[in-house]
Every structure is written in structure tokens, then in C-alpha cells.
Design an enzyme around this catalytic site. Sequence first.
Site, PDB file in Angstrom:
ATOM      1  CG  ASP A 164     -15.273  -7.235   2.248  1.00 45.11           C
ATOM      2  OD1 ASP A 164     -15.088  -7.748   3.571  1.00 45.11           O
ATOM      3  OD2 ASP A 164     -14.473  -8.428   1.070  1.00 45.11           O
ATOM      4  CD  GLN A 173      -7.356  -7.223   4.734  1.00 47.56           C
ATOM      5  OE1 GLN A 173      -6.679  -6.618   5.128  1.00 47.56           O
ATOM      6  NE2 GLN A 173      -7.764  -8.747   5.086  1.00 47.56           N
ATOM      7  CE  LYS A 190      -8.970 -10.593   7.880  1.00 47.14           C
ATOM      8  NZ  LYS A 190      -8.394 -11.392   7.044  1.00 47.14           N
ATOM      9  CB  CYS A 237      -9.792 -16.641   0.564  1.00 43.05           C
ATOM     10  SG  CYS A 237      -9.134 -17.204   0.744  1.00 43.05           S
ATOM     11  CG  HIS A 248     -11.644 -12.648   0.642  1.00 48.24           C
ATOM     12  ND1 HIS A 248     -13.046 -13.907   0.627  1.00 48.24           N
ATOM     13  CD2 HIS A 248     -10.677 -12.733   0.914  1.00 48.24           C
ATOM     14  CE1 HIS A 248     -12.337 -14.189   2.332  1.00 48.24           C
ATOM     15  NE2 HIS A 248     -10.327 -13.229   2.395  1.00 48.24           N
TER      16      HIS A 248
HETATM   17  C1  PLP Z   1     -11.293  -8.485   1.581  1.00 49.03           C
HETATM   18  C2  PLP Z   1     -11.662  -9.415   2.973  1.00 49.03           C
HETATM   19  N1  PLP Z   1     -12.760  -9.856   2.720  1.00 49.03           N
HETATM   20  C3  PLP Z   1     -13.520 -11.205   3.565  1.00 49.03           C
HETATM   21  C4  PLP Z   1     -12.475 -12.031   4.289  1.00 49.03           C
HETATM   22  C5  PLP Z   1     -13.621 -12.814   4.686  1.00 49.03           C
HETATM   23  O1  PLP Z   1     -12.739 -12.531   7.110  1.00 49.03           O
HETATM   24  P1  PLP Z   1     -12.987 -13.745   7.311  1.00 49.03           P
HETATM   25  O2  PLP Z   1     -12.645 -14.376   6.859  1.00 49.03           O
HETATM   26  O3  PLP Z   1     -12.653 -13.036   8.666  1.00 49.03           O
HETATM   27  O4  PLP Z   1     -14.666 -13.777   7.341  1.00 49.03           O
HETATM   28  C6  PLP Z   1     -10.927 -11.387   4.244  1.00 49.03           C
HETATM   29  C7  PLP Z   1     -10.137 -12.057   4.966  1.00 49.03           C
HETATM   30  O5  PLP Z   1      -9.549 -12.681   4.772  1.00 49.03           O
HETATM   31  C8  PLP Z   1     -11.162 -10.097   3.318  1.00 49.03           C
HETATM   32  O6  PLP Z   1      -9.234  -9.725   3.386  1.00 49.03           O
END
Ligand code: PLP
Lengths: 416, 151
Positions: free
Chosen positions: A205, A208, A231, A373, A129
Site C-alpha cells: 500500500d 502514504q 495525496k 480508518c 489502513h
Molecule cells: C495507508 C493508506 N492506505 C490507503 C488509503 C486509501 O486511500 P484512498 O482513500 O485514496 O483510496 C489511505 C488514505 O487515507 C491511506 O492512508
Amino acid sequence: MASVEVTDQIDKLRSDFPIFADIRASRPFYYLDSAASSQHPAVVIDAMDRYYRHSHANVHRGVYGLAEEATGIYENARKHLGRFIGANDPSHEIVFTKNATEALNLVAQGLGRVLLTSESHVLLTEMEHHANLVPWMILQEQLGFTIEYLPFDAEGLLVLDDLDAMLERASILGVTLMSNVLGTLNPVAMLSERAHQHDVLVVADGAQFVPHFATDVSELGVDCLAITAHKMLAPTGIGALWARAEILDRMQPFLGGGEMISDVRLDGFTANEIPHKFEAGTPPIAEAAGWDAALGYLEKVGMATISAHDRSLTNYAMIQLQERLDDRITIFGPPDVTKRGGVISFELADVHPHDVAQVLDQHGVCVRAGHHCAKPLMRQLGVGATARASFYLYNDEQDVDALVDALLDAYRLFHD
Amino acid sequence: MNDLDDLYREIILDHYKNPRNQGVLEGPTVHAQEGFNPLCGDEVTIYAQVEDDVVVDIKITGQGCSISRSSASLMSQAVKGKSIDEVKATVSRFKRMIAVEESEGEPEEVDLRVIGELAALQGVVKFPVRIKCATLPWNTLMIALEDAQAR
Ligand SMILES: Cc1ncc(COP(=O)(O)O)c(C=O)c1O
């Protein structure tokens, strides 16, 4: 098919979520976008409400009872989250942030700046991401190190042929536990073991993964883990970084201000103890209370039940999509449902994902369309965008059926 | 008509499936400009051949949804052969129709004889997220023409 007990339990728990009662009563509502943000059970909303009505004060500051109560609520949430992911030292190893993105920026700036020089290599994957790409790129502009990427194959699985050579050059490995686009579950326990053989620190990370699978940081063997609350049934505005205490001790503060110091003089400051040295300013207290309640709710349902439910629904959806849409649909990511979480990205032949999502909305089916993203990943897939359906504990086969019906309608609209 | 039929009118679907003026132009009088919609990944490149302040030819490449692609296709037909001033007036009319210029307030009823087939894009007004899709090629064209005039 979902096992009978699991399905029964799910049917009952949907009524714990006020949004389904409110919206579903007035129009069709099939929420298939929990990978973007999940819905809230009443216990979470109530915990925040209770906090604001009865317990609000600033934390770590006042000596009066109410301030102590608020501090207790906030610190209890920290400990709860620490226990939830198997931290050794829950009260010191969890840093609250705004979200997973801020947690990853904190690692890059806090750890990366201490560890990396212009000679260093950071190893990432092509399925990250933007939140686990851009913070490293920003740091790269500051320090001038090299970033390498682990590729993925046609099934959306990491290609590890050159892993050892890449790890030999690297100081940090950044990897997602689960791809938000492909659904791929990466073999992070194995990657951590290999990384540590090369003295590489692992930044995972968990945005998810943590909401959907029982998580134990020692089993995973990672050194840092980014988490986001919204989430996992909890409010927006709060996330966390877990890292082993000795790593947090080595890290430099990222944001400066109140709370993160133990002393400030006119010629400098002394940073506070961990985890407070990373929490500048007044934190999201009500959000922490909400997250605490969400963790309790997830524990009550059971993470194993949630993973099993996600998997059976994903399996059902993969079969339905393939049987009813056939060659009109392309599904990205691992065909083997044991290698993926409850996220399905797809392309409907000759219908742009934006248009797919628009037609689906008319049917009350909420899916995400876009690059999620993860633009480098999309380029690897050779598409500009995909549509994505994602599942959580409150979804059922009716949601999947509605999705497939709506997709057939979208296909007809663009092909007749 | 329900809102969805209003969005996906026959003309839109036709221009999406069979986009007009696709391709690339080259030469000293061609001004190429790329445009992106970071939200959804839509990409468009406009090649405007401008001679004596007239858009003598226009070609388009890119990828995107039915709204951005059909908007680009319809735009290419609407501006080809027009002077830059006429093009600017068309852009402004188009934007007023879909109410993107905030100061203009409510979307305007447009004179169908003036706006022609572009009126098919009017349905996008009811889908605020999609307005950006519809305007992407137009904004990109404006940058290309400013570049042409500056030279
Ligand atoms: C794999 C992954 N990493 C990071 C994020 C970022 O999360 P947040 O927007 O809550 O910081 C997301 C969310 O869209 C994600 O799916």
C-alpha cells in the site's frame, strides 16, 4: 532545522498553490492534513482546465483527432506514472483506478481469487489502513482462507520474530510502505526479499509513501503497489495499481463493461489486453491529466528534496511538541525520525482528539482527528482516536509553531 | 461569546470531567445498548433499568469527546425517574433544539425551564460535525427503550 536551501525553495513554492493565497489572505490557515488529502499547485488545476477547454473526448473510441488527443493525454499520464515509480513496462503495468482503495480491492478480487483457496493464508499487518484489510476480509468471506497479522511494538515498528514461519504458511503479504497513523516506514525491500524466498507475493500500500519518497518498485521488490493521486498534489477520483506484467496477466478482471473486453458474444466475453482489461467504462481522463502535471511538479521540486523537507519538519515538530507540551502530550509511532514519514499522531492529556481538532480549527490549524480508518491499529494502541498532523512540501515551521500554540490553548481550555 | 466558548460552556466541561451516572447496571429489568459513531470512534453503552414504563435508573460507560460524554451525562440526569413517554418528549425536544430532525427546520428556541441544563448543548448547532457526537447517547437510549417496550 531545515537546511537553508530547502527552506528557501519551500518559501517560493507555496505561492504555486492558489489555496494558500486565497484562504491565507482572509484568515489564518495552517494546513496540516496532507496525509488525508493534499492541496493542488496551479499547474495541476490548469492542466485539468486546459483538458476540458481544448481536448475533451472519450478515450480509446473515436477515430477523430480530438479523441486521439484525449487518448494521448490519458495514456501519457499512465506512462509518466509508470516511469515515476520505476516500472519496467510503464504502458502496460499501470492500471488506473478510482483511488488506492479500489486498487487494493482489485488485487484482492483479481489476484486473490486466482491464487487463494480455503487452505491459504494471507499475511497482513496490524497497522494496515482499512483499505488493505477489508478487501481481504470480503474475499475471506467468499473463499474461507486464514488471515494472519504481523504485530507492531511500542515504538510502532513491525515485530518480525515469527516472520519466516508466517511467510511459510502464506501466499500473499499485504503491507503498507508507510503507516498513515504511526508514520512508520516499514522495511518493505527486506520483507519482499524474505517473502519471495517463501514464494509469497507482496502487495504494498503506497498511498502514504509514494507522495513523499522517491519510489522504485524494483528496489522495493514488491509485486503490486496501490497508489492514490489526491495525496500527491493531484485530483481526487483517480488512483492506480502497479503490478508486474506477468501478474496482471494472471489476474482476473474485477469490473466488467466496455473497454475491458476484446470481444463479447452472447455466450461470453474475451478480456482485453493489460492494462485495459481492468479498466471498465470511461475512465477519469481530466484527473489523469491533472495527475500527469502533478508528477511533473513533484519531479521538478525533486522527491529527495521533499523527503528531506518532510523529515526536517517532522524533527522540528517532534522537538517542539515535546519541549513545549512535555508530559501533556503522548506521541505515537517511532521516536526516531529516520524511521518515520511526515505524520505525527498524538494524544493531548485528557482532551479528546475531536475536541483538540475543534479548538485547533479556531486557530486556523487543520488536523485530522479520529481513527484514521485503522481501527485495529487504534485498538492496539489502546485509544479510540488520535489527532494527527501531517506535513508536505508547502508546510513550514510557522505551521508547526501555530500547531503547538493552539495545542497549549486547547490544553488550557480543558484544564483550567 | 465566540462560537467555541458557546460550544464548550462551563456545564459541558464540568460534565465531561465529572460525568454523572457512570457505571454498569445488571438485572432482569436492565436494557443495555451499545452505540458507535463510526466517524470518530466514539462508543457508548447505556444501561437503562425500566420498571412499569419508568426509567428508574440509568448508567453509562464508554469513551468519546467532551460533547458526546457530557451529552450522555446530562441525558442521564434528565431522564432518570421519568416515564418512557416523558423521556421520549425530552429526546424530541432535545433533537429539535439542535435541529437534527430535518423536518423541524431551524433549531428551536427552547423553554429553558423545560429543557434545563440540556440547553448547554445548544452551542453544538454551529458545529454540524459535532451534532452526531451530541446525539449518539440519545439515539442509543431510544433503542434501549424500544427494546424495553417490546419486551
Ligand atoms: C495507508 C493508506 N492506505 C490507503 C488509503 C486509501 O486511500 P484512498 O482513500 O485514496 O483510496 C489511505 C488514505 O487515507 C491511506 O492512508
